[in-house]
Design an enzyme around this catalytic site. Sequence first.
Site, PDB file in Angstrom:
ATOM      1  N   TYR A 193     -23.334  -8.149   8.839  1.00  0.00           N
ATOM      2  CA  TYR A 193     -24.365  -8.347   9.871  1.00  0.00           C
ATOM      3  C   TYR A 193     -24.006  -7.505  11.081  1.00  0.00           C
ATOM      4  O   TYR A 193     -22.867  -7.560  11.558  1.00  0.00           O
ATOM      5  CB  TYR A 193     -24.448  -9.821  10.284  1.00  0.00           C
ATOM      6  CG  TYR A 193     -25.773 -10.431   9.919  1.00  0.00           C
ATOM      7  CD1 TYR A 193     -26.958  -9.861  10.399  1.00  0.00           C
ATOM      8  CD2 TYR A 193     -25.862 -11.532   9.085  1.00  0.00           C
ATOM      9  CE1 TYR A 193     -28.175 -10.382  10.041  1.00  0.00           C
ATOM     10  CE2 TYR A 193     -27.095 -12.059   8.726  1.00  0.00           C
ATOM     11  CZ  TYR A 193     -28.247 -11.479   9.212  1.00  0.00           C
ATOM     12  OH  TYR A 193     -29.455 -11.987   8.870  1.00  0.00           O
ATOM     13  N   GLU A 207     -26.375  -6.902  14.036  1.00  0.00           N
ATOM     14  CA  GLU A 207     -27.499  -6.866  14.985  1.00  0.00           C
ATOM     15  C   GLU A 207     -27.046  -6.217  16.290  1.00  0.00           C
ATOM     16  O   GLU A 207     -25.924  -6.443  16.744  1.00  0.00           O
ATOM     17  CB  GLU A 207     -28.012  -8.288  15.246  1.00  0.00           C
ATOM     18  CG  GLU A 207     -28.840  -8.811  14.082  1.00  0.00           C
ATOM     19  CD  GLU A 207     -29.368 -10.218  14.300  1.00  0.00           C
ATOM     20  OE1 GLU A 207     -28.999 -10.859  15.297  1.00  0.00           O
ATOM     21  OE2 GLU A 207     -30.157 -10.669  13.455  1.00  0.00           O
ATOM     22  N   ASP A 257     -45.611  11.631  13.046  1.00  0.00           N
ATOM     23  CA  ASP A 257     -45.042  10.932  11.891  1.00  0.00           C
ATOM     24  C   ASP A 257     -44.843  11.989  10.801  1.00  0.00           C
ATOM     25  O   ASP A 257     -45.793  12.412  10.149  1.00  0.00           O
ATOM     26  CB  ASP A 257     -46.019   9.840  11.440  1.00  0.00           C
ATOM     27  CG  ASP A 257     -45.547   9.123  10.189  1.00  0.00           C
ATOM     28  OD1 ASP A 257     -44.622   9.614   9.529  1.00  0.00           O
ATOM     29  OD2 ASP A 257     -46.138   8.069   9.862  1.00  0.00           O
ATOM     30  N   THR A 277     -39.753   8.735   7.339  1.00  0.00           N
ATOM     31  CA  THR A 277     -39.029   7.996   6.315  1.00  0.00           C
ATOM     32  C   THR A 277     -37.880   8.900   5.888  1.00  0.00           C
ATOM     33  O   THR A 277     -37.847  10.088   6.222  1.00  0.00           O
ATOM     34  CB  THR A 277     -39.909   7.699   5.083  1.00  0.00           C
ATOM     35  OG1 THR A 277     -40.476   8.922   4.631  1.00  0.00           O
ATOM     36  CG2 THR A 277     -41.006   6.711   5.409  1.00  0.00           C
ATOM     37  N   LYS A 327     -38.541  10.650   1.208  1.00  0.00           N
ATOM     38  CA  LYS A 327     -39.532  11.546   0.597  1.00  0.00           C
ATOM     39  C   LYS A 327     -38.905  12.937   0.457  1.00  0.00           C
ATOM     40  O   LYS A 327     -37.953  13.070  -0.309  1.00  0.00           O
ATOM     41  CB  LYS A 327     -40.813  11.534   1.427  1.00  0.00           C
ATOM     42  CG  LYS A 327     -41.461  10.128   1.479  1.00  0.00           C
ATOM     43  CD  LYS A 327     -42.796  10.144   2.172  1.00  0.00           C
ATOM     44  CE  LYS A 327     -43.474   8.788   2.146  1.00  0.00           C
ATOM     45  NZ  LYS A 327     -43.207   7.966   3.336  1.00  0.00           N
ATOM     46  N   ARG A 374     -34.471   4.678   0.620  1.00  0.00           N
ATOM     47  CA  ARG A 374     -35.709   4.215   1.256  1.00  0.00           C
ATOM     48  C   ARG A 374     -35.378   3.715   2.659  1.00  0.00           C
ATOM     49  O   ARG A 374     -34.501   2.862   2.817  1.00  0.00           O
ATOM     50  CB  ARG A 374     -36.338   3.068   0.461  1.00  0.00           C
ATOM     51  CG  ARG A 374     -36.568   3.352  -0.998  1.00  0.00           C
ATOM     52  CD  ARG A 374     -37.487   2.339  -1.610  1.00  0.00           C
ATOM     53  NE  ARG A 374     -38.831   2.594  -1.135  1.00  0.00           N
ATOM     54  CZ  ARG A 374     -39.606   3.568  -1.593  1.00  0.00           C
ATOM     55  NH1 ARG A 374     -39.184   4.371  -2.532  1.00  0.00           N
ATOM     56  NH2 ARG A 374     -40.806   3.741  -1.104  1.00  0.00           N
TER      57      ARG A 374
END
Length: 417
Positions: free
Chosen positions: A53, A55, A198, A224, A227, A233
């Site tokens: 974790y 955060e 984008d 992203t 691609k 991903r």
Amino acid sequence: MEIEKIKEFDNEIAELILKELDRQRNTIELIASENFTSPAVMAACGTVATNKYAEGKPGKRFYNGCEIIDEIEIMAQERIKKLFGVEHANVQPHSGAQANMAVLLYILKPGDKILGMDLSNGGHLTHGSPANFSGIYFDVAFYGVDNEGYIDYKEVEKIALEHKPKLIICGASAYARTIDFKKFKEIADKAGAYLMADIAHIAGLVATGCHPSPIGYADFITTTTHKTLRGPRGGVVMCSQEHAAGIDKAVFPGIQGGPLEHIIAAKAVAFKEALKPEFKEYSENIVKNAKILAQTLIANGIDLVSGGTDNHLMIIDLRKFDKTGKDISNILEKVNITANKNTVPNDPKSPFITSGVRLGTPAITTRGFKEEDMKIIGEIIAETIKNSENEQKLAKLKEKSLELCGKYPLYPDIVQT
Ligand code: DSN
């Protein structure tokens, strides 16, 4: 891929993963937004970094024990900053949609005006679609493409000056032509708007100079990583220092909790790959392959939106055959080609049916497909469209696809037992 470890405990899932591997190996993958990661990227996804974790951000976490995770995340940030030449990068967004959401949360208030590209003309759900948070919470105007399939910048300017958006979004999911980021910046300046680019689809091409860069024009750049960039991903937001703290706060705690640090490790590996000269050669081959595929389709009587491509993708316009994108994408699957149905500009059919099919070359170029293979694939697609009801013919075309797949083994080191 540690498939044996999965098998030991869960054979059902192991079998399904192996079936999926088999499908990928024996299919010509033409979905423009997909790719095949390197074994190193894939391995990084399956590591102990998934256990942590973290955060917050490096050096400012809400949990202890993050010193090494911090080093991983900083390495990912530094590599992508170098790749694109940007001042700040947040590598935590779980996806491209989350990257876009972070920018909108940071810069807008509910009800603010935005201008994005219409989904049916090549835009993305998160660019203002009424079905998405971006269309539900903001007052959206859309631009599209002209009758030739190109963005009409005069029209974009006209709409921008009428609507006066606070944010203009450029970048697309189904646009085969070069995007003029400089023109978008001029329009944004005239309208008094921020500009977000984008570049999810074209990121790998931008990083290698195969498509002009929005750096220096766009206030926010989102992408992203899976691609043309060929990573795991995920998503990234890039911006200048001026917006760094605001973007970081929008990602966490604004829209996400704990970042996926195993994926961030895999992003770092992918960015290292993308910084290599071989990646530039790969990107050039994506574009070269797309051009040859487009030329072959046209030579075989198939119409393309805008008549061709400048990048990694193209949209087949099926209207003259009176066939739908839904039917043809399903029939292509019968000949072991995977592609997706896609609307064409002013499509008379719904987004579930469509009159088009989108094709892209990033994944097959990774496999090693070359010019001569593109010609064969173009012929298989054209023959499939023209003989979509002839099962015998389709069976022969499937043989051809399988032959091509056999020429370029995918993940040869993963042994199926
Ligand atoms: N719109 C998806 C695609 O281009 O396939 C990505 O979100």
